[in-house]
Enzyme design. Structure first.
Site, PDB file in Angstrom:
ATOM      1  N   LYS A  10       1.189  58.339 141.808  1.00  0.00           N
ATOM      2  CA  LYS A  10       0.717  58.708 143.151  1.00  0.00           C
ATOM      3  C   LYS A  10       1.238  60.088 143.565  1.00  0.00           C
ATOM      4  CE  LYS A  10       0.138  53.922 144.791  1.00  0.00           C
ATOM      5  NZ  LYS A  10       0.471  52.936 145.858  1.00  0.00           N
ATOM      6  N   TYR A  50      -9.619  52.023 147.588  1.00  0.00           N
ATOM      7  CA  TYR A  50      -8.844  50.989 148.290  1.00  0.00           C
ATOM      8  C   TYR A  50      -9.711  50.171 149.248  1.00  0.00           C
ATOM      9  CZ  TYR A  50      -4.160  52.476 146.716  1.00  0.00           C
ATOM     10  OH  TYR A  50      -3.020  52.738 145.972  1.00  0.00           O
ATOM     11  N   PHE A  58      -2.607  49.451 157.629  1.00  0.00           N
ATOM     12  CA  PHE A  58      -2.112  50.676 156.997  1.00  0.00           C
ATOM     13  C   PHE A  58      -3.191  51.423 156.227  1.00  0.00           C
ATOM     14  CE2 PHE A  58      -1.130  47.048 154.184  1.00  0.00           C
ATOM     15  CZ  PHE A  58      -1.792  47.420 153.020  1.00  0.00           C
ATOM     16  N   ARG A  86       2.519  45.871 135.934  1.00  0.00           N
ATOM     17  CA  ARG A  86       3.035  45.505 137.264  1.00  0.00           C
ATOM     18  C   ARG A  86       4.537  45.201 137.192  1.00  0.00           C
ATOM     19  NH1 ARG A  86      -0.615  45.343 141.337  1.00  0.00           N
ATOM     20  NH2 ARG A  86       0.774  44.120 142.635  1.00  0.00           N
ATOM     21  N   THR A  92       6.057  46.124 145.535  1.00  0.00           N
ATOM     22  CA  THR A  92       5.406  47.132 146.387  1.00  0.00           C
ATOM     23  C   THR A  92       6.431  47.875 147.239  1.00  0.00           C
ATOM     24  OG1 THR A  92       3.529  45.604 146.511  1.00  0.00           O
ATOM     25  CG2 THR A  92       3.535  47.448 148.060  1.00  0.00           C
ATOM     26  N   ARG A 103       9.364  51.754 140.656  1.00  0.00           N
ATOM     27  CA  ARG A 103       9.443  51.889 142.116  1.00  0.00           C
ATOM     28  C   ARG A 103      10.889  51.899 142.605  1.00  0.00           C
ATOM     29  NH1 ARG A 103       4.096  48.179 143.374  1.00  0.00           N
ATOM     30  NH2 ARG A 103       2.654  49.911 143.741  1.00  0.00           N
ATOM     31  N   ASN A 113       4.984  54.793 147.249  1.00  0.00           N
ATOM     32  CA  ASN A 113       5.695  53.976 146.265  1.00  0.00           C
ATOM     33  C   ASN A 113       5.398  54.354 144.812  1.00  0.00           C
ATOM     34  OD1 ASN A 113       3.161  52.895 146.169  1.00  0.00           O
ATOM     35  ND2 ASN A 113       3.743  50.809 146.742  1.00  0.00           N
ATOM     36  N   HIS A 116       0.569  53.074 141.125  1.00  0.00           N
ATOM     37  CA  HIS A 116      -0.393  52.005 141.386  1.00  0.00           C
ATOM     38  C   HIS A 116      -0.656  51.251 140.094  1.00  0.00           C
ATOM     39  CE1 HIS A 116      -4.132  49.913 142.388  1.00  0.00           C
ATOM     40  NE2 HIS A 116      -4.545  50.312 141.207  1.00  0.00           N
ATOM     41  N   GLU A 127     -11.566  49.607 138.735  1.00  0.00           N
ATOM     42  CA  GLU A 127     -10.714  50.786 138.957  1.00  0.00           C
ATOM     43  C   GLU A 127     -10.792  51.771 137.783  1.00  0.00           C
ATOM     44  OE1 GLU A 127      -6.837  49.228 139.911  1.00  0.00           O
ATOM     45  OE2 GLU A 127      -7.534  48.443 141.841  1.00  0.00           O
TER      46      GLU A 127
HETATM   47  P1  ATP Z   1      -0.979  49.139 144.353  1.00  0.00           P
HETATM   48  O1  ATP Z   1      -2.276  48.439 144.667  1.00  0.00           O
HETATM   49  O2  ATP Z   1      -0.939  50.581 144.854  1.00  0.00           O
HETATM   50  O3  ATP Z   1      -0.598  49.017 142.903  1.00  0.00           O
HETATM   51  P2  ATP Z   1       0.449  46.848 145.267  1.00  0.00           P
HETATM   52  O4  ATP Z   1      -0.595  46.073 144.542  1.00  0.00           O
HETATM   53  O5  ATP Z   1       1.885  46.604 144.922  1.00  0.00           O
HETATM   54  O6  ATP Z   1       0.203  48.409 145.109  1.00  0.00           O
HETATM   55  P3  ATP Z   1      -1.048  46.386 147.690  1.00  0.00           P
HETATM   56  O7  ATP Z   1      -0.771  45.228 148.559  1.00  0.00           O
HETATM   57  O8  ATP Z   1      -2.250  46.365 146.814  1.00  0.00           O
HETATM   58  O9  ATP Z   1       0.280  46.673 146.831  1.00  0.00           O
HETATM   59  O10 ATP Z   1      -1.095  47.667 148.626  1.00  0.00           O
HETATM   60  C1  ATP Z   1      -1.701  48.870 148.182  1.00  0.00           C
HETATM   61  C2  ATP Z   1      -0.852  50.036 148.608  1.00  0.00           C
HETATM   62  O11 ATP Z   1      -0.888  50.131 150.027  1.00  0.00           O
HETATM   63  C3  ATP Z   1       0.639  49.919 148.284  1.00  0.00           C
HETATM   64  O12 ATP Z   1       0.964  50.307 146.981  1.00  0.00           O
HETATM   65  C4  ATP Z   1       1.234  50.877 149.287  1.00  0.00           C
HETATM   66  O13 ATP Z   1       1.073  52.242 148.889  1.00  0.00           O
HETATM   67  C5  ATP Z   1       0.358  50.608 150.504  1.00  0.00           C
HETATM   68  N1  ATP Z   1       0.937  49.573 151.358  1.00  0.00           N
HETATM   69  C6  ATP Z   1       1.011  48.243 151.125  1.00  0.00           C
HETATM   70  N2  ATP Z   1       1.599  47.577 152.125  1.00  0.00           N
HETATM   71  C7  ATP Z   1       1.887  48.535 153.065  1.00  0.00           C
HETATM   72  C8  ATP Z   1       2.516  48.518 154.336  1.00  0.00           C
HETATM   73  N3  ATP Z   1       2.934  47.367 154.877  1.00  0.00           N
HETATM   74  N4  ATP Z   1       2.644  49.691 154.990  1.00  0.00           N
HETATM   75  C9  ATP Z   1       2.206  50.851 154.464  1.00  0.00           C
HETATM   76  N5  ATP Z   1       1.616  50.938 153.253  1.00  0.00           N
HETATM   77  C10 ATP Z   1       1.463  49.810 152.561  1.00  0.00           C
HETATM   78 MG    MG Z   2      -2.678  46.438 144.801  1.00  0.00          MG
END
Ligand code: ATP
Ligand code: MG
Length: 138
Positions: A10, A50, A58, A86, A92, A103, A113, A116, A127
Site C-alpha cells: 500500500k 474496495y 471508513f 494473510r 488488520t 503489519r 496497514n 492488502h 482482484e
Molecule cells: P485488506 O482487505 O486491505 O487486505 P483486511 O482484509 O485485513 O485488509 P478489511 O476488513 O478487508 O481488512 O478492510 C480493508 C481495509 O480497510 C483495511 O486493510 C484497512 O486499510 C481499512 N480499514 C479496515 N477497518 C478500518 C477501520 N476501522 N478504520 C479505518 N480503516 C479501516
Molecule cells: Mg480485506
C-alpha cells in the site's frame, strides 16, 4: 493446493521505503511473484477495488488513503497461497498483529496497514483481474 492471491504493497509502505523489505519477506516465505507493477490509483479505481466496503464508515477515507501515492499490486502464488499470505500480513489492526508479521513491523494504523491480501478464492479472482490481464501474469 497451489493458489494465487492478489497482494498490494500500500502507499504508506511504498512512501516509507519499505517495499523492498516486504518483497524480500514474500520471497523468503516461498511465494512465487507472478506479476507486479507500480501504479497510482484514482479515487474511482480504489472505490471499484474496495466496492464491498462501500457501506462501511471508513470507505471514503480508505479510498483517499489508497490514492495518496503509488502502490504495488502483485500476484503471488504458493501452496494454500490465500491463507499463507494473510498469515504473513498479520491482523488488520497492527496493534493486534503477531510478532514477525508484515503489519506488525511496517503498519502505522488500522487504515495505513502496509499491505492488502485477498480473503477468498472468489475475491482473489476478481482482484487479480482488476489489476492484471492474463498476458501480464507469468
Ligand atoms: P485488506 O482487505 O486491505 O487486505 P483486511 O482484509 O485485513 O485488509 P478489511 O476488513 O478487508 O481488512 O478492510 C480493508 C481495509 O480497510 C483495511 O486493510 C484497512 O486499510 C481499512 N480499514 C479496515 N477497518 C478500518 C477501520 N476501522 N478504520 C479505518 N480503516 C479501516
Ligand atoms: Mg480485506
Amino acid at each position: 493446493m497451489t493458489q494465487r492471491t492478489l497482494a498490494i504493497i500500500k502507499p504508506d509502505a511504498v512512501s516509507k521505503g519499505a517495499a523492498g523489505a516486504i518483497l524480500s519477506k514474500i520471497e523468503q516465505a516461498g511465494f512465487k511473484v507472478l506479476a507486479a507493477k507500480l501504479i497510482q490509483m484514482s479515487f474511482d479505481d480504489a472505490a471499484g477495488f474496495y466496492a464491498v466496503h462501500r457501506p462501511r464508515p471508513f470507505f471514503k477515507s480508505l479510498c483517499t488513503f489508497m490514492t495518496q501515492g503509488p502502490c504495488i499490486p502483485m500476484v503471488l502464488e504458493a501452496d494454500n497461497g490465500i491463507q499463507k499470505w494473510r498469515d504473513l500480513m498479520g491482523a488488520t489492526d497492527p496493534a493486534k498483529a503477531a510478532a514477525g508479521t508484515i503489519r506488525k513491523e511496517f503498519a502505522s494504523s488500522v487504515e495505513a496497514n502496509a499491505v492488502h491480501g485477498s480473503d477468498a478464492p472468489e475475491t482473489a479472482a476478481f482482484e487479480i483481474a482488476y489489476f492484471f490481464s492474463a498476458l501480464e501474469i507469468h
